[in-house]
Design an enzyme around this catalytic site. Structure first.
Site, PDB file in Angstrom:
ATOM      1  N   SER A  18      38.755  28.071 -30.935  1.00  0.00           N
ATOM      2  CA  SER A  18      37.831  28.562 -31.966  1.00  0.00           C
ATOM      3  C   SER A  18      38.683  29.211 -33.051  1.00  0.00           C
ATOM      4  CB  SER A  18      36.894  29.616 -31.363  1.00  0.00           C
ATOM      5  OG  SER A  18      36.198  30.312 -32.370  1.00  0.00           O
ATOM      6  N   TYR A  55      34.880  36.411 -25.376  1.00  0.00           N
ATOM      7  CA  TYR A  55      34.989  35.067 -25.967  1.00  0.00           C
ATOM      8  C   TYR A  55      36.288  34.947 -26.756  1.00  0.00           C
ATOM      9  CZ  TYR A  55      33.589  31.004 -28.838  1.00  0.00           C
ATOM     10  OH  TYR A  55      33.522  29.784 -29.469  1.00  0.00           O
TER      11      TYR A  55
END
Ligand SMILES: NC(=O)c1ccc[n+]([C@@H]2O[C@H](COP(=O)([O-])OP(=O)(O)OC[C@H]3O[C@@H](n4cnc5c(N)ncnc54)[C@H](O)[C@@H]3O)[C@@H](O)[C@H]2O)c1
Length: 245
Positions: A142, A155
């Site tokens: 990401s 995350y």
């Protein structure tokens, strides 16, 4: 002839969003695809959709955090299609919690799926690719593997881990003809993004819109195919300019 003619690709998180868009593009380039997902209903429906297009597609319900299930995916793929050339290691989850309220169990679950699961799939992929003399792995990290954000500590830590796992595996297997790269998406319009957040995330992006799953698929195709033949250990950020700010 397609860019992935006769290649066999395993795609985790293949029933939805970026994984599904990539499966569509891969079959249009001649690949046989194995879709892996926890969501059986969506996975089976998507397998049927691809088969209706005369594509070679198979859905397996599996949890990437289970060593046994991951091993089973690869065993069955080899039984059916004979080999594994490409792995799009993409399944993931993400929730927003203030860190001081984040339960340890929730932290563990996020890191378990988003980092441990990526390792387990990559390890099994490498075992198969070593048998056939090479392959390509694309891990979905990401842009939050590169920059931080409030409320997503687990995350972001996991995705940062994926970026460096990618470099480490790339170095370890470069001489074995296995290339390992990562895709680092910005905000992409998939079911992982809550409807109520979409406007704010668009506004926070320099291009003032969310990315589309098929825009990610094109980047994955680049990383998975010979178009990126001299790239390994790289993380390709595709984020509408977010991390340039
Ligand atoms: N959409 C975004 O804005 C964005 C941004 C950066 C990174 N990503 C990453 O992209 C990847 C794909 O996400 P998406 O946006 O397509 O979301 P999505 O929710 O549409 O797809 C993710 C898929 O992964 C599956 N999955 C989740 N946990 C699993 C497990 N343990 N085992 C097997 N399958 C599992 C889900 O069932 C789902 O079908 C994820 O790794 C996500 O973190 C997404």
């Amino acid at each position: 002839m397609g860019k992935l003619q006769d290649k066999v690709a395993v795609i985790t998180g293949g029933a939805s969003g970026i994984g599904a868009a990539t499966a569509r593009l891969f079959v249009s380039e001649g690949a046989k695809v194995v879709l892996v997902d926890l969501n059986e209903e969506k996975g089976q429906a998507f397998e049927q959709e691809l088969k209706a297009l005369k594509a070679d597609a198979l859905f397996f319900k599996a949890n990437i955090t289970s060593e046994q299930e991951v091993a089973e995916i690869f065993k069955k793929t080899v039984e059916v299609f004979g080999k594994v050339d490409i792995v799009f290691n993409n399944a993931g989850i993400g929730r927003v919690h203030p860190s001081h309220e984040l339960e340890y169990a929730e932290w563990r679950n996020t890191v378990n799926v988003d980092l441990d699961g990526v390792f387990l799939v990559a390890r099994e992929a490498i075992r198969e690719m070593l048998k056939i003399g090479g392959g390509t792995i694309v891990n979905t990290a990401s842009m939050y593997g590169w920059v931080g954000s409030p409320g997503s500590a687990a995350y972001n830590a996991a995705k940062g881990g994926v970026v460096n796992l990618t470099r480490s595996l790339a170095l370890e297997y470069a001489e074995k003809n296995i290339r390992v790269n990562a895709l680092c998406p910005g905000f992409i319009d998939t079911p992982i993004i809550p409807e109520e957040s979409k406007q704010a995330l668009s506004s926070a992006t320099p291009m003032k819109r969310l990315g589309q799953a098929d825009e990610m698929a094109k980047a994955v195709l680049f990383l998975a195919s010979d178009d990126s033949s001299y790239m390994t250990g790289n993380s390709l950020i595709v984020d509408g300019g977010y991390t340039a700010q």
